[in-house]
Write a protein that holds these residues in place. Structure first.
Motif, mmCIF file in Angstrom:
data_model
loop_
_atom_site.group_PDB
_atom_site.id
_atom_site.type_symbol
_atom_site.label_atom_id
_atom_site.label_comp_id
_atom_site.label_asym_id
_atom_site.label_seq_id
_atom_site.Cartn_x
_atom_site.Cartn_y
_atom_site.Cartn_z
ATOM 1 N N GLN A 176 -49.049 -9.450 -28.806
ATOM 2 C CA GLN A 176 -49.053 -8.111 -28.232
ATOM 3 C C GLN A 176 -50.326 -7.350 -28.553
ATOM 4 O O GLN A 176 -50.785 -6.525 -27.775
ATOM 5 C CB GLN A 176 -47.888 -7.293 -28.810
ATOM 6 N N TRP A 177 -50.883 -7.628 -29.720
ATOM 7 C CA TRP A 177 -51.904 -6.734 -30.259
ATOM 8 C C TRP A 177 -52.679 -7.498 -31.320
ATOM 9 O O TRP A 177 -52.074 -8.255 -32.082
ATOM 10 C CB TRP A 177 -51.188 -5.536 -30.898
ATOM 11 N N SER A 184 -40.500 -8.666 -35.651
ATOM 12 C CA SER A 184 -41.864 -8.307 -35.278
ATOM 13 C C SER A 184 -42.760 -8.595 -36.475
ATOM 14 O O SER A 184 -42.479 -8.131 -37.578
ATOM 15 C CB SER A 184 -41.954 -6.820 -34.903
ATOM 16 N N ALA A 232 -37.412 -4.175 -35.688
ATOM 17 C CA ALA A 232 -38.271 -5.121 -34.969
ATOM 18 C C ALA A 232 -38.377 -4.741 -33.492
ATOM 19 O O ALA A 232 -39.443 -4.835 -32.878
ATOM 20 C CB ALA A 232 -37.716 -6.537 -35.116
ATOM 21 N N VAL A 291 -40.661 -1.599 -33.103
ATOM 22 C CA VAL A 291 -42.071 -1.949 -33.291
ATOM 23 C C VAL A 291 -42.595 -2.705 -32.068
ATOM 24 O O VAL A 291 -43.718 -2.459 -31.606
ATOM 25 C CB VAL A 291 -42.249 -2.780 -34.586
ATOM 26 N N HIS A 292 -41.781 -3.567 -31.519
ATOM 27 C CA HIS A 292 -42.173 -4.293 -30.303
ATOM 28 C C HIS A 292 -42.488 -3.316 -29.172
ATOM 29 O O HIS A 292 -43.507 -3.438 -28.484
ATOM 30 C CB HIS A 292 -41.043 -5.245 -29.889
ATOM 31 N N VAL A 293 -41.623 -2.316 -28.993
ATOM 32 C CA VAL A 293 -41.812 -1.327 -27.927
ATOM 33 C C VAL A 293 -43.086 -0.510 -28.179
ATOM 34 O O VAL A 293 -43.874 -0.270 -27.267
ATOM 35 C CB VAL A 293 -40.569 -0.404 -27.831
ATOM 36 N N ARG A 328 -45.770 -1.359 -29.897
ATOM 37 C CA ARG A 328 -46.970 -2.182 -29.666
ATOM 38 C C ARG A 328 -47.200 -2.403 -28.175
ATOM 39 O O ARG A 328 -48.343 -2.403 -27.707
ATOM 40 C CB ARG A 328 -46.824 -3.520 -30.392
ATOM 41 N N ALA A 373 -48.673 0.812 -26.705
ATOM 42 C CA ALA A 373 -50.052 1.043 -27.157
ATOM 43 C C ALA A 373 -51.020 0.099 -26.450
ATOM 44 O O ALA A 373 -52.156 0.471 -26.136
ATOM 45 C CB ALA A 373 -50.138 0.852 -28.668
ATOM 46 N N LYS A 401 -46.235 1.348 -39.482
ATOM 47 C CA LYS A 401 -45.973 -0.044 -39.860
ATOM 48 C C LYS A 401 -46.440 -1.025 -38.784
ATOM 49 O O LYS A 401 -46.885 -2.127 -39.084
ATOM 50 C CB LYS A 401 -44.457 -0.252 -40.080
ATOM 51 N N ALA A 402 -46.303 -0.607 -37.508
ATOM 52 C CA ALA A 402 -46.642 -1.507 -36.402
ATOM 53 C C ALA A 402 -48.120 -1.875 -36.391
ATOM 54 O O ALA A 402 -48.483 -2.952 -35.930
ATOM 55 C CB ALA A 402 -46.247 -0.864 -35.072
ATOM 56 N N PHE A 403 -48.985 -0.977 -36.864
ATOM 57 C CA PHE A 403 -50.425 -1.215 -36.763
ATOM 58 C C PHE A 403 -51.119 -1.366 -38.110
ATOM 59 O O PHE A 403 -52.328 -1.527 -38.173
ATOM 60 C CB PHE A 403 -51.086 -0.104 -35.935
ATOM 61 N N ALA A 404 -50.371 -1.289 -39.202
ATOM 62 C CA ALA A 404 -50.966 -1.430 -40.531
ATOM 63 C C ALA A 404 -51.590 -2.828 -40.656
ATOM 64 O O ALA A 404 -51.075 -3.767 -40.066
ATOM 65 C CB ALA A 404 -49.891 -1.231 -41.598
ATOM 66 N N PRO A 405 -52.665 -2.975 -41.392
ATOM 67 C CA PRO A 405 -53.299 -1.952 -42.236
ATOM 68 C C PRO A 405 -54.266 -1.045 -41.474
ATOM 69 O O PRO A 405 -54.869 -0.169 -42.084
ATOM 70 C CB PRO A 405 -54.055 -2.795 -43.269
ATOM 71 N N ALA A 406 -54.420 -1.232 -40.150
ATOM 72 C CA ALA A 406 -55.256 -0.307 -39.390
ATOM 73 C C ALA A 406 -54.485 0.995 -39.174
ATOM 74 O O ALA A 406 -53.282 1.046 -39.420
ATOM 75 C CB ALA A 406 -55.633 -0.941 -38.054
#
Lengths: 420, 303
Positions: free
Chosen positions: A226-227, A285, B15, B18-20, B22, B25, B50-55
């Motif tokens: 996804q990313w 995820s 989960a 977070v999927h949604v 991502r 985004a 949490k979805a984009f960590a550590p960014a």
């Protein structure tokens, strides 16, 4: 060891007026999931419509147009807990004209509750919904013969319908059909066993929702990327591949391949939302770090090297058509699978499924709510694994690039020969 | 290092959310996370982090500020944004009123709840936003129970509930034409109990008004409303002091408090599990106006 799923996705289907919304209202009511104010609101709404007693269907028919017409137009989602298991229940519309909303609600569900009116018996819509459930891979069906009170709790009538349901189920590919006599209105065999139906000693609807173990998840590892998350660590530029594990499991040290590029590497690290782990499984995820700095991006799908599916730019599929504009051979659209969009041309329309007779017939177009068999030609190779062997890999949607609408639900059946 | 353990309902819901997040985004050019200072938007922000960590977050937060907030909530918002070092856009209803975009209601029943819609749609146009993450849950209200994860809005911000995009499996369609946008609801399948269980599990801090405290309140329509500069009282509405907490946090003019002694997430969780009144029934005056109040506001572009 496979553990019992903590969350069961259930869809309620059946013809209009078979009592789906009432059954769901009854399930919520009898398991104590309705609060006082919600009950008062339903009582008030029932009175305003001149109903005798509480009309529990008014709970889930959430749109003004639905309450006015007394029908369900689009799926409503409700959740409740049954013995520590979360039941996520979608109330799907019964009207033929809203079949597309039923397909949306059923895709991704584990179990279907199919309502059949004891007075009317099996209808064309019952067959249609069973066929759609089979197509979407719902292997467990709880068939409720509802309004049993209206046929005087007659066992004979129930047995007739039961035999018919099992037969139709087997004909379309639903081999696990459990049939229960119920009265959603009276609450008979919904949560508590019914005293009015002494000849039935089987499980209630709630018992079945407790007990049913959804079909084992497809075990081949699949994770659409996804990313890509990038960050600096002590001067090193690290790249993690974020996505949800759609099927199977992955362990540190596993060899993986990114499709469609075919780039291979090995899993170095698995991060489950901040916790490092050796092993992770669907539906988590995660962020996966590979040993090699390879070119993998959104649109790619990570799979295990040992279970990599074939790729092909010509695929056979069953399509549920959702749009008012008919599908015709030669139509150009976008094919979305995993996180990837690929332009697609409909090479040919092989057949249309007559939902009345459940036979495939030749057709020149698919109208809205039709199901058909097509050959698709994609602009680049796509994963060509059958939905029946892996749901995550064999599912796709068609998007109309002019209107942006999701116009088709695609169930892959295999690769197709090139059209001369 | 952890290995595979039995998953809980919360693990699955986390989960899914977070999927949604991502997906949105990645697919949408300019998303924003609608942050109200309420528990749902706090959980949503935590999940996004949490979805984009550590960014850091790849999108800013947007607060539609009615100017009638509880002070504790604004203080919480500012402290959180500073701690996370994320971007915050504030869209002000007061400014919309000053610019003549909307007219402030007056009298004891005045509320800026409905006015927020204009301010939000103006902010979407000004910042050319293509998606707004919201913390709405399907268990809150029956028109919300009908909503997709990715909910399409036309160029006028309207929701067409009779003609929603199909959303089979989790193959979300985020395609848009110019001027259109999406509302995206990662917490769709969560319940109020899940939110509190997650707040406890993750050790999240919430604004203090979510926990029992002494407050000057008065009674209206069977609800306890806070004594607040923005709320005009009828002469018969006498203030008194009560130990209360808030189940939802919104505009002070339409958010009711409940009598409670629950002082931490664990106690609130126990109380929520035992409650026989729904969240909205207990604390939202705005939904009591008619059977379809929420659906009507949603059609117009409300959150």
């Amino acid at each position: 060891m496979q553990s019992t799923a903590p969350l069961l996705r259930v869809v309620a289907v059946g013809s209009v007026d078979d009592g789906k919304s009432t059954l769901i209202g009854r399930l919520l009511h009898d398991t104590g999931h309705l609060t006082r104010d919600q009950l008062e609101a339903v009582e008030e709404a029932s009175l305003r419509r001149g109903r005798k007693g509480i009309d529990l269907a008014l709970l889930t028919d959430g749109l003004r147009a639905e309450r006015e017409q007394g029908i369900t137009i689009d799926a409503a989602y409700r959740s409740f807990d049954a013995n520590g298991r979360r039941i996520l229940l979608a109330d799907a519309p019964g009207h033929e004209q809203y079949t597309r909303n039923m397909v949306t609600a059923a895709a991704g569900s584990d179990v279907a509750i199919l309502l059949v009116d004891a007075v009317h018996g099996i209808t064309a819509q019952t067959r249609r919904h069973l066929a759609l459930c089979a197509l979407l891979g719902l292997r467990e069906i709880i068939a409720c013969v509802n309004k049993i009170d209206l046929v005087g709790y007659d066992e004979q009538r129930f047995r007739e319908i039961e035999v018919g349901l099992v037969e139709v189920g087997a004909g379309v590919g639903c081999h696990h059909v459990t049939v229960v006599p119920i009265s959603a209105l009276e609450g008979a065999n919904v949560v508590a066993p019914a005293e009015t139906i002494p000849w039935y000693a089987g499980p209630t609807v709630l018992d079945l929702l407790h007990e049913i173990d959804p079909p084992m998840a497809d075990d081949a590892f699949t994770m659409p990327v996804q990313w890509v998350v990038r960050h600096d660590l002590d001067g090193a530029d690290l790249r993690g591949l974020s996505g949800r594990i759609e099927s199977g499991a992955i362990a540190v040290g596993d060899d993986v391949v990114a499709l469609p590029s075919g780039v291979m590497s090995r899993v170095a690290r698995i991060d489950v939302l901040g916790t490092d782990t050796d092993l992770a499984a669907a539906p988590l995820s995660v962020t996966v770090h590979l040993e090699d700095d390879v070119d993998v991006a959104r649109g790619d799908t990570l799979v295990g090297v040992d279970s990599a599916p074939p790729l092909s730019s010509r695929v056979e599929a069953t399509v549920a058509w959702l749009d008012e504009t008919p599908l015709v051979p030669g139509a150009r659209m976008e094919f979305r699978q995993g996180t990837r969009y690929v332009p697609v041309i409909v090479d040919s329309l092989e057949a249309r499924l007559d939902l009345g007779t459940l036979r495939h017939e030749p057709a020149s177009a698919l109208e809205v709510n039709d199901i058909g068999v097509v050959s698709l030609h994609t602009a680049a190779p796509v994963v060509a694994e059958a939905y029946s062997s892996n749901r995550a890999r064999g599912a796709a949607i068609l998007v109309d690039s002019a209107t942006n609408r999701t116009v088709g639900v695609v169930i892959l059946t295999g690769t197709a020969a090139a059209v001369a | 290092m952890a290995t595979l353990t039995e998953l809980s309902t919360l693990d699955v819901l986390e989960a899914e959310a977070v999927h949604v997040i991502r997906e949105c985004a990645a697919e949408c050019e300019r998303p924003v996370l609608l942050f109200s200072g309420g528990k749902d938007s706090i959980v949503l922000t935590h999940l996004a982090v949490k979805a984009f960590a550590p960014a850091g977050l790849p999108f800013p937060l947007l607060h539609v500020d009615t100017g009638h907030n509880f002070d504790e909530v604004v203080a919480y918002r500012d402290a959180m944004v500073a701690r996370l070092e994320e971007r915050l856009i504030v869209a002000s209803v007061e400014e919309s009123i000053a610019q003549g975009r909307v007219q402030d209601e007056t009298g004891p029943r005045a509320s800026r709840n409905r006015l927020q819609t204009t301010t939000l749609l103006d902010a979407i146009a000004e910042h050319r936003l293509t998606a707004c993450f919201g913390g709405a849950r399907r268990d809150e209200e029956r028109s919300r129970a009908k909503e997709r994860f990715f909910s399409h809005r036309d160029a006028f911000g309207q929701w067409d509930p009779r003609n929603q995009r199909a959303e089979p499996w989790s193959l979300y369609n985020a395609r848009l034409k110019p001027g259109e946008h999406l509302r995206v609801f990662p917490l769709s399948n969560w319940t109020e109990v899940d939110i509190w269980a997650y707040v406890e599990r993750e050790g999240l801090e919430l604004p203090s008004i979510y926990f029992a405290h002494e407050r000057e309140v008065f009674e209206r329509d069977g609800m306890l409303l806070a004594v607040h500069p923005a709320v005009e009282r009828y002469p018969h509405e006498k203030p008194f002091t009560e130990t209360v907490r808030f189940r939802t946090v919104g505009d002070a003019t339409c958010t009711g408090a409940i009598r409670s002694s629950a002082a931490d997430p664990r106690e609130v969780l126990a109380e929520t599990r035992a409650s026989d009144v729904s969240e909205r029934g207990a604390s939202r005056a705005d939904d009591r106006t008619s059977e379809a109040a929420m659906e009507d506001r949603k059609r117009d572009g409300y959150f």
